[in-house]
Design a protein around this motif. Structure first.
Motif, PDB file in Angstrom:
ATOM      1  N   THR A 171       0.859  -1.179   0.000  1.00  0.00           N
ATOM      2  CA  THR A 171       0.000   0.000   0.000  1.00  0.00           C
ATOM      3  C   THR A 171       0.898   1.231   0.000  1.00  0.00           C
ATOM      4  OG1 THR A 171      -1.727   1.232   1.149  1.00  0.00           O
ATOM      5  CG2 THR A 171      -0.177   0.044   2.535  1.00  0.00           C
ATOM      6  N   HIS A 172       0.455   2.270  -0.636  1.00  0.00           N
ATOM      7  CA  HIS A 172       1.221   3.518  -0.659  1.00  0.00           C
ATOM      8  C   HIS A 172       0.686   4.517   0.352  1.00  0.00           C
ATOM      9  CE1 HIS A 172       3.749   2.298  -3.973  1.00  0.00           C
ATOM     10  NE2 HIS A 172       2.663   1.764  -4.508  1.00  0.00           N
ATOM     11  N   GLN A 173      -0.208   4.039   1.240  1.00  0.00           N
ATOM     12  CA  GLN A 173      -0.706   4.908   2.293  1.00  0.00           C
ATOM     13  C   GLN A 173       0.373   5.026   3.369  1.00  0.00           C
ATOM     14  OE1 GLN A 173      -4.952   4.602   3.344  1.00  0.00           O
ATOM     15  NE2 GLN A 173      -4.917   2.743   2.100  1.00  0.00           N
ATOM     16  N   LEU A 174       0.597   6.242   3.802  1.00  0.00           N
ATOM     17  CA  LEU A 174       1.667   6.537   4.738  1.00  0.00           C
ATOM     18  C   LEU A 174       1.339   6.021   6.133  1.00  0.00           C
ATOM     19  CD1 LEU A 174       4.355   8.018   5.074  1.00  0.00           C
ATOM     20  CD2 LEU A 174       3.069  10.105   5.516  1.00  0.00           C
ATOM     21  N   THR A 194      -9.229   3.413   2.413  1.00  0.00           N
ATOM     22  CA  THR A 194      -8.269   4.509   2.428  1.00  0.00           C
ATOM     23  C   THR A 194      -8.373   5.234   3.757  1.00  0.00           C
ATOM     24  OG1 THR A 194      -8.415   4.781   0.047  1.00  0.00           O
ATOM     25  CG2 THR A 194      -7.560   6.645   1.292  1.00  0.00           C
ATOM     26  N   ARG A 195      -7.250   5.425   4.386  1.00  0.00           N
ATOM     27  CA  ARG A 195      -7.225   6.159   5.661  1.00  0.00           C
ATOM     28  C   ARG A 195      -7.127   7.646   5.334  1.00  0.00           C
ATOM     29  NH1 ARG A 195      -2.550   5.534  10.163  1.00  0.00           N
ATOM     30  NH2 ARG A 195      -1.320   6.119   8.387  1.00  0.00           N
ATOM     31  N   THR A 196      -8.086   8.411   5.815  1.00  0.00           N
ATOM     32  CA  THR A 196      -8.115   9.835   5.493  1.00  0.00           C
ATOM     33  C   THR A 196      -7.671  10.710   6.656  1.00  0.00           C
ATOM     34  OG1 THR A 196     -10.431   9.957   6.155  1.00  0.00           O
ATOM     35  CG2 THR A 196      -9.984   9.545   3.816  1.00  0.00           C
ATOM     36  N   ASP A 197      -7.415  10.115   7.823  1.00  0.00           N
ATOM     37  CA  ASP A 197      -7.107  10.918   9.003  1.00  0.00           C
ATOM     38  C   ASP A 197      -5.613  11.013   9.307  1.00  0.00           C
ATOM     39  OD1 ASP A 197      -6.889   8.260   9.628  1.00  0.00           O
ATOM     40  OD2 ASP A 197      -7.974   8.390  11.519  1.00  0.00           O
ATOM     41  N   ARG A 198      -4.751  10.669   8.384  1.00  0.00           N
ATOM     42  CA  ARG A 198      -3.308  10.714   8.619  1.00  0.00           C
ATOM     43  C   ARG A 198      -2.805  12.126   8.336  1.00  0.00           C
ATOM     44  NH1 ARG A 198       0.439   8.324  11.348  1.00  0.00           N
ATOM     45  NH2 ARG A 198       0.457  10.441  12.072  1.00  0.00           N
ATOM     46  N   GLY A 199      -2.479  12.842   9.370  1.00  0.00           N
ATOM     47  CA  GLY A 199      -1.918  14.185   9.224  1.00  0.00           C
ATOM     48  C   GLY A 199      -0.410  14.107   9.157  1.00  0.00           C
ATOM     49  N   PRO A 200       0.265  15.220   9.352  1.00  0.00           N
ATOM     50  CA  PRO A 200       1.728  15.211   9.336  1.00  0.00           C
ATOM     51  C   PRO A 200       2.295  14.308  10.430  1.00  0.00           C
ATOM     52  CG  PRO A 200       0.891  17.462   9.277  1.00  0.00           C
ATOM     53  CD  PRO A 200      -0.276  16.561   9.544  1.00  0.00           C
ATOM     54  N   LYS A 250       3.529  14.085   0.372  1.00  0.00           N
ATOM     55  CA  LYS A 250       4.724  13.726  -0.391  1.00  0.00           C
ATOM     56  C   LYS A 250       5.977  14.445   0.085  1.00  0.00           C
ATOM     57  CE  LYS A 250       4.732  16.973  -4.272  1.00  0.00           C
ATOM     58  NZ  LYS A 250       4.868  17.020  -5.725  1.00  0.00           N
ATOM     59  N   TRP A 251       5.836  15.413   0.965  1.00  0.00           N
ATOM     60  CA  TRP A 251       6.968  16.221   1.392  1.00  0.00           C
ATOM     61  C   TRP A 251       7.590  15.714   2.683  1.00  0.00           C
ATOM     62  CZ3 TRP A 251       8.667  19.150  -2.289  1.00  0.00           C
ATOM     63  CH2 TRP A 251       7.777  19.648  -3.236  1.00  0.00           C
ATOM     64  N   LYS A 252       8.910  15.656   2.703  1.00  0.00           N
ATOM     65  CA  LYS A 252       9.649  15.283   3.907  1.00  0.00           C
ATOM     66  C   LYS A 252      10.683  16.359   4.191  1.00  0.00           C
ATOM     67  CE  LYS A 252      12.413  11.655   6.054  1.00  0.00           C
ATOM     68  NZ  LYS A 252      13.102  10.374   5.821  1.00  0.00           N
ATOM     69  N   GLU A 303       7.681  11.495  -3.599  1.00  0.00           N
ATOM     70  CA  GLU A 303       7.110  10.832  -4.772  1.00  0.00           C
ATOM     71  C   GLU A 303       8.107  10.842  -5.930  1.00  0.00           C
ATOM     72  OE1 GLU A 303       3.345  12.665  -5.618  1.00  0.00           O
ATOM     73  OE2 GLU A 303       2.427  11.841  -3.800  1.00  0.00           O
ATOM     74  N   ALA A 304       8.847  11.933  -6.078  1.00  0.00           N
ATOM     75  CA  ALA A 304       9.804  12.060  -7.178  1.00  0.00           C
ATOM     76  C   ALA A 304      11.196  11.556  -6.804  1.00  0.00           C
ATOM     77  CB  ALA A 304       9.885  13.529  -7.615  1.00  0.00           C
ATOM     78  N   ASP A 305      11.485  11.466  -5.492  1.00  0.00           N
ATOM     79  CA  ASP A 305      12.844  11.174  -5.036  1.00  0.00           C
ATOM     80  C   ASP A 305      12.813  10.363  -3.744  1.00  0.00           C
ATOM     81  OD1 ASP A 305      15.637  11.332  -4.623  1.00  0.00           O
ATOM     82  OD2 ASP A 305      15.502  13.321  -3.719  1.00  0.00           O
ATOM     83  N   ARG A 306      12.391   9.096  -3.840  1.00  0.00           N
ATOM     84  CA  ARG A 306      12.242   8.235  -2.652  1.00  0.00           C
ATOM     85  C   ARG A 306      13.523   8.076  -1.854  1.00  0.00           C
ATOM     86  NH1 ARG A 306       8.085   6.926   0.123  1.00  0.00           N
ATOM     87  NH2 ARG A 306       8.624   4.833   0.703  1.00  0.00           N
TER      88      ARG A 306
END
Length: 167
Positions: free
Chosen positions: A21-24, A68-74, A89-91, A106-109
């Motif tokens: 899964t790609h869910q964080l 899909t989990r929708t409650d995952r914040g930062p 997608k930002w770290k 997403e662009a630079d794992r």
């Protein structure tokens, strides 16, 4: 064998077993997941009578059930002065005592391209969020007074038995 936990058959209750899964998710999600699956609320009082710290993370149950989990914040973390946060997608990451780096996961794992200079407003906003989190949870400034002098650089060292450079 199978075991039902709060109405969910484990591990058979996990949808898409063996798939990615790609869910964080984050290690802070483990406790909320265990509490959710067990049907146990997070305590409002510790045995001492004090209020326990706020529970970090969110349950992974919806992901286990194929939703899909929708409650995952930062997500925020810190270890020996090394700091990071992930928001979508930002770290944002800083290895003590260096400046913040920004990576598009997403662009630079593999985090090879620091884009902080391209997105200075995003860095400022995320750094402010990290500082607010650090203040809320009581992150201690690094190095702490009791930190041995040879451990003040924030380097993540290997224990002696794992070192290849020992005689």
């Amino acid at each position: 064998g199978q075991r039902a936990i709060n109405g969910v058959l484990m591990p058979e209750g996990i949808q898409g077993r063996g798939s990615v899964t790609h869910q964080l998710g984050h290690e802070t999600d483990i406790m909320p997941t265990c509490l959710d699956l067990a049907g146990v609320p997070y305590p409002s009082r510790a045995k001492s009578g004090n209020t326990p710290p706020a529970l970090a993370g969110t349950s992974l149950r919806s992901i286990f059930e194929g939703r899909t989990r929708t409650d995952r914040g930062p997500i925020f973390w810190e270890h020996e002065g090394n700091a990071a946060m992930r928001d979508g997608k930002w770290k944002l990451v800083s290895r003590f005592p260096d400046a913040w780096e920004l990576h598009d996961m997403e662009a630079d794992r593999t985090e090879l391209r620091n884009v902080a200079e391209i997105y200075p407003d995003r860095v400022r906003d995320m750094a402010a969020q990290w500082q607010a989190w650090a203040k809320r949870v009581g992150v201690q400034p690094w190095p702490m007074p009791q930190t041995p002098p040879d451990e003040r650089d924030g380097a993540l060292t290997s224990p002696p038995y794992l070192r290849h450079d020992r005689p």
